[in-house]
Enzyme design. Sequence first.
Site, short mmCIF file in Angstrom:
data_model
loop_
_atom_site.label_atom_id
_atom_site.label_comp_id
_atom_site.label_asym_id
_atom_site.label_seq_id
_atom_site.Cartn_x
_atom_site.Cartn_y
_atom_site.Cartn_z
N HIS A 40 0.84 -1.21 0.00
CA HIS A 40 0.00 0.00 0.00
C HIS A 40 0.87 1.26 0.00
CE1 HIS A 40 -3.52 2.47 1.54
NE2 HIS A 40 -2.49 3.22 1.96
N GLU A 41 1.84 1.29 0.91
CA GLU A 41 2.65 2.49 1.05
C GLU A 41 3.51 2.74 -0.19
OE1 GLU A 41 2.16 4.65 3.22
OE2 GLU A 41 0.78 3.42 4.37
N HIS A 79 1.71 4.32 -3.07
CA HIS A 79 1.53 5.78 -3.04
C HIS A 79 2.61 6.46 -3.88
CE1 HIS A 79 -1.86 6.49 -0.48
NE2 HIS A 79 -1.35 5.83 0.55
N TYR A 82 -4.27 14.54 -2.90
CA TYR A 82 -4.62 13.75 -1.72
C TYR A 82 -5.72 14.43 -0.90
CZ TYR A 82 -3.63 10.22 1.82
OH TYR A 82 -3.71 9.15 2.69
N GLU A 88 -5.97 6.62 -2.31
CA GLU A 88 -5.98 5.60 -1.26
C GLU A 88 -6.43 4.24 -1.80
OE1 GLU A 88 -5.19 4.88 1.86
OE2 GLU A 88 -4.00 6.68 1.73
N ASP A 97 -9.95 13.62 7.82
CA ASP A 97 -9.27 12.63 6.98
C ASP A 97 -9.07 13.15 5.55
OD1 ASP A 97 -8.18 10.08 6.34
OD2 ASP A 97 -10.14 9.39 5.63
N HIS A 156 -9.62 8.00 3.47
CA HIS A 156 -9.60 6.60 3.92
C HIS A 156 -11.01 6.07 4.17
CE1 HIS A 156 -5.49 7.91 5.08
NE2 HIS A 156 -5.17 6.69 4.72
#
Lengths: 107, 352
Positions: free
Chosen positions: B170-171, B174, B185, B194, B267, B272
């Site tokens: 996931h990271e 990005h 974002y 996301e 958020d 998210h």
Amino acid sequence: MVTPPILNPNGVLKITREGGLFYAPGLAAPRTMMLSACNADQQMQFAACMKYPPQKKTSAGPDQRSWHLQWFESIDDTTPSWQTWVNEFDADEAIAALWAVATPETK
Amino acid sequence: MCKQRHRHSIFCILPPHMLDKVMRNGSADQREWALNNMQVNQTMHSFRVGEMLQAPKAMGGGTPGLAQRTIYTADSGMELPGKLVRSEGDGPTDDVSTNEAYDGLGATYDFFWQIFQRNSIDDEGMPLTATVHFGKRFDNAFWTGAQMIFGDGDGQLFKRFTISLDVIGHELTHGVTQDEAGLVYMNQSGALNESLSDVFGLLVKQYALKQDVTQADWLIGAALLTDKVQGRALRSMSAPGTAYDDPMLGKDPQPGHTKDFVRTMADNGGVHINSGIPNRAFYLTASAIGGNAWAQAGHIWYDTVRDKRLKKNAGFSAFAKLTLANAVGAYGPTSVEAKAVREAWNTVGVKL
């Protein structure tokens, strides 16, 4: 401009954890703590939280977290007399420690 | 610019883009030096993925198809990059987090290379750097634009953040998304950002485990929660909103349909939260096609994130239309794949 607020015993610190890899409502809710309710260690943590200069919110990178700190002169105030955002990256451990024992706000 | 021939010290200030180049192409020592300098200059603290990847691209680093991994430990501190604990080719250490980070970076690199022939985050062989044991009871993992950071978790709600391969995927995704599409974002484009990380993060895991769409759990961070938490994971792609319902965490707020779209300032505009909608669209597409999700559905989504027509502030509908265009382009207008994409977006309420 960077002078921290004068801490009075009736003042309330509101700490909000923003961002991160996930959004959990229970952890994202603002938490508050009154200075007069703090023990000696927590008062030290309180002071550490207030050392940051006022700063506007900046866009952190994906999944990065920041702490939103707000100081209210009394529990009845709706407008903070001081506030700042601190990237979790730069944050003193005292913020997380105080957040962990502060009282979650209920809507 | 410094033109003296000497080993650089912190007193010789270099512009960030030069430090970037050293970090991409330098030896382990040079990369460590560059990272230290960035920290001293305090550029690291405000570093953005975009700033990193919008700099002029470096010449290809290393051998295509082979990851260049370096793992550091912060030893519960917050100094970056920390102490070097494992470099590319080194054997396992005694530290679980170090080995999980090393293996996770490798699995993510291998996935993108094997399936999409993508050479690292920037497709130019960018070295992959991670710091483990960051901070004390640090409940997060993130990509700074230059490296990965993993906390150990608080032990109460969360375990160490290296434990979930999909979180590592996931990271790093990005970085891929920023390099290709630069999705802003915030709000719907942030939720798409996301979602893409969830999609490819899970595909990394499914590919590593050789799971097809019926074998996969479609859960993000399934291994991350302690047994004290009433929940299965951080998010569910197949059933958004059902991952957890816990006294401390609250209830999973993700919607799976646009009628439940959450309008919020929190958020970053619910990135998210509302990512549950495109997440479910991917799950439905992959499930309708069957087999391995990375094969057709993964390619359609990857083609879309690389599609030059995808704008930085794209909303769900614009993204959905491009997935359909890419499905039609690759497989034909009457194909199973195009039909699956069309029906998936229709099911989650996104107009095509």
